[in-house]
Design a protein around this motif. Structure first.
Motif, mmCIF file in Angstrom:
data_model
loop_
_atom_site.group_PDB
_atom_site.id
_atom_site.type_symbol
_atom_site.label_atom_id
_atom_site.label_comp_id
_atom_site.label_asym_id
_atom_site.label_seq_id
_atom_site.Cartn_x
_atom_site.Cartn_y
_atom_site.Cartn_z
ATOM 1 N N PRO A 110 0.954 -1.369 0.115
ATOM 2 C CA PRO A 110 -0.197 -0.128 -0.174
ATOM 3 C C PRO A 110 0.938 1.278 -0.097
ATOM 4 C CG PRO A 110 0.069 -1.062 2.192
ATOM 5 C CD PRO A 110 0.723 -1.945 1.077
ATOM 6 N N ASP A 111 0.269 2.404 -0.295
ATOM 7 C CA ASP A 111 0.880 3.578 -0.519
ATOM 8 C C ASP A 111 1.002 4.267 0.798
ATOM 9 O OD1 ASP A 111 1.815 5.973 -1.134
ATOM 10 O OD2 ASP A 111 -0.047 6.928 -1.611
ATOM 11 N N ALA A 112 2.241 4.667 1.252
ATOM 12 C CA ALA A 112 2.855 4.898 2.445
ATOM 13 C C ALA A 112 2.157 6.310 2.952
ATOM 14 C CB ALA A 112 4.396 5.170 2.533
ATOM 15 N N ALA A 113 2.009 7.083 2.040
ATOM 16 C CA ALA A 113 1.400 8.334 2.521
ATOM 17 C C ALA A 113 -0.193 8.138 2.799
ATOM 18 C CB ALA A 113 1.318 9.400 1.311
ATOM 19 N N ARG A 114 -0.797 7.148 2.086
ATOM 20 C CA ARG A 114 -2.218 6.835 2.314
ATOM 21 C C ARG A 114 -2.538 6.190 3.736
ATOM 22 N NH1 ARG A 114 -7.497 8.166 2.103
ATOM 23 N NH2 ARG A 114 -8.736 6.449 2.106
ATOM 24 N N LEU A 115 -1.617 5.333 4.064
ATOM 25 C CA LEU A 115 -1.387 4.756 5.234
ATOM 26 C C LEU A 115 -1.249 5.662 6.448
ATOM 27 C CD1 LEU A 115 0.891 1.471 5.097
ATOM 28 C CD2 LEU A 115 -1.629 1.670 5.314
ATOM 29 N N ARG A 116 -0.372 6.727 6.300
ATOM 30 C CA ARG A 116 -0.136 7.908 7.316
ATOM 31 C C ARG A 116 -1.599 8.556 7.323
ATOM 32 N NH1 ARG A 116 4.867 8.330 4.854
ATOM 33 N NH2 ARG A 116 4.255 9.941 3.662
ATOM 34 N N GLU A 117 -2.415 8.714 6.406
ATOM 35 C CA GLU A 117 -3.338 9.528 6.412
ATOM 36 C C GLU A 117 -4.497 8.731 7.249
ATOM 37 O OE1 GLU A 117 -6.817 11.227 3.316
ATOM 38 O OE2 GLU A 117 -4.970 10.408 2.459
ATOM 39 N N LEU A 118 -4.620 7.532 7.040
ATOM 40 C CA LEU A 118 -5.490 6.619 7.501
ATOM 41 C C LEU A 118 -5.033 6.711 9.109
ATOM 42 C CD1 LEU A 118 -6.185 3.814 4.996
ATOM 43 C CD2 LEU A 118 -7.526 5.627 5.460
ATOM 44 N N ARG A 119 -3.912 6.473 9.506
ATOM 45 C CA ARG A 119 -3.544 6.248 10.884
ATOM 46 C C ARG A 119 -3.757 7.570 11.769
ATOM 47 N NH1 ARG A 119 1.536 4.051 9.027
ATOM 48 N NH2 ARG A 119 1.589 1.948 9.269
ATOM 49 N N GLY A 120 -4.241 8.667 11.087
ATOM 50 C CA GLY A 120 -4.458 9.998 11.588
ATOM 51 C C GLY A 120 -5.755 10.090 11.681
ATOM 52 N N GLN A 121 -6.762 9.433 11.170
ATOM 53 C CA GLN A 121 -8.213 9.427 11.553
ATOM 54 C C GLN A 121 -8.663 8.819 12.558
ATOM 55 O OE1 GLN A 121 -10.148 8.189 8.057
ATOM 56 N NE2 GLN A 121 -8.933 9.421 6.555
ATOM 57 N N ARG A 122 -9.350 9.446 13.566
ATOM 58 C CA ARG A 122 -10.007 8.895 14.705
ATOM 59 C C ARG A 122 -10.781 7.564 14.734
ATOM 60 N NH1 ARG A 122 -13.567 12.197 19.166
ATOM 61 N NH2 ARG A 122 -13.463 10.791 20.778
ATOM 62 N N GLU A 123 -11.311 7.478 13.539
ATOM 63 C CA GLU A 123 -12.383 6.196 13.299
ATOM 64 C C GLU A 123 -11.561 4.959 13.210
ATOM 65 O OE1 GLU A 123 -12.383 9.131 11.688
ATOM 66 O OE2 GLU A 123 -14.581 9.980 11.812
ATOM 67 N N PHE A 124 -10.253 5.186 12.938
ATOM 68 C CA PHE A 124 -9.537 3.836 12.677
ATOM 69 C C PHE A 124 -8.689 3.634 13.910
ATOM 70 C CE2 PHE A 124 -10.203 5.306 8.156
ATOM 71 C CZ PHE A 124 -10.645 4.035 7.727
ATOM 72 N N ARG A 125 -8.952 4.405 14.891
ATOM 73 C CA ARG A 125 -8.180 3.610 16.224
ATOM 74 C C ARG A 125 -8.879 3.122 17.197
ATOM 75 N NH1 ARG A 125 -6.033 10.364 17.717
ATOM 76 N NH2 ARG A 125 -4.882 10.413 15.921
#
Length: 270
Positions: A68-83
């Motif tokens: 997967p794209d590293a930038a996309r992963l960082r973006e998803l980690r920053g979202q509260r819904e994925f914590r």
């Protein structure tokens, strides 16, 4: 060739033809109705086609790895819904203290002795609440019953058991003022007010009555408000042990004289 001979020859050929037809029909009827199913002579069921073996996987070409794209992963980690991990709540000293207390009580109630002790504590608390309610309904002076007793005045009589109608208040007041006991003088002045109102038929004096009971007996008006202020000052001085200066004592005495003046100015209700 004669005619009889021809007739005989034709009949013979017809008989042979009928016999041949009968012999041909008999095997077909026997095959159709007489033979049971599955008999070798009845014919075999149509054969099912054989299942084909599965094809082996193709291992000649390697599968490419998808990352997967590293930038996309960082973006998803920053979202509260994925914590999906909840942070542990921080507890202070008092929270931990009360948590231990409640755990100890739960453990205590889990034993037979603890249940008996808990029942006794509950019933004693219930009895105390009911007793307090009964004392309040009977208008018992709880401040005197459970509070600090006022200091003795050093006089040769006890005002708690003395009949106010038998006390010489002017002489006792002068004696307390001369001794510098202004708190006792304020009490004597308040009792003198009660005697004045009782003599005038404003209230029914009884040794076990409270000040609030006397206040409830007075009708609404100037006399009741004057007595309310006089009672408030007296309770601050006597039960609250408020130290009195000469100026404060004169203020208390003015409030007591104001009750007597309002009682004189107000006509006694019929």
């Amino acid at each position: 060739m004669t005619a009889p001979f021809l007739l005989t020859y034709a009949a013979r050929r017809a008989a042979q033809a009928g016999l041949a037809l009968a012999l041909l029909a008999a095997p077909a009827a026997g095959r159709a109705g007489a033979l049971p199913p599955g008999h070798p002579a009845a014919g075999a069921a149509p054969a099912q086609p054989a299942a084909l073996p599965p094809l082996p996987p193709d291992r000649t070409l390697p599968l490419p790895a998808r990352r997967p794209d590293a930038a996309r992963l960082r973006e998803l980690r920053g979202q509260r819904e994925f914590r999906y991990v909840e942070a542990a709540a921080e507890t202070g000293f008092w929270d931990n203290f009360w948590a231990r207390i409640w755990r100890w009580l739960d453990g205590l109630r889990g034993t037979r002795t603890g249940r008996v002790a808990w029942n006794w504590v509950f019933y004693l608390a219930l009895a105390g609440i009911l007793g307090f309610a009964v004392l309040k309904l009977l208008q018992v002076d709880l401040a005197r019953a459970f509070g600090r007793a006022p200091r003795r005045a050093g006089l040769p009589y006890d005002l708690l058991s003395e009949d106010i109608h038998a006390v010489d208040f002017p002489a006792r007041l002068a004696e307390a003022e001369a001794a510098g006991n202004l708190r006792l003088a304020a009490r004597l002045g308040y009792l003198e007010v009660l005697k004045h109102l009782s003599d005038g038929g404003r209230l029914d004096w009884q040794p076990d009555k409270t000040n609030r009971a006397y206040l409830a007996e007075l009708p609404a008006g100037a006399l009741r408000e004057a007595f309310r202020e006089c009672t408030r000052q007296f309770e601050y001085v006597w039960y609250g042990e408020l130290p009195l200066s000469a100026a404060l004592y004169q203020q208390v005495r003015r409030a007591q004289r104001g009750v007597a003046a309002a009682s004189t100015a107000t006509a006694v209700p019929a």
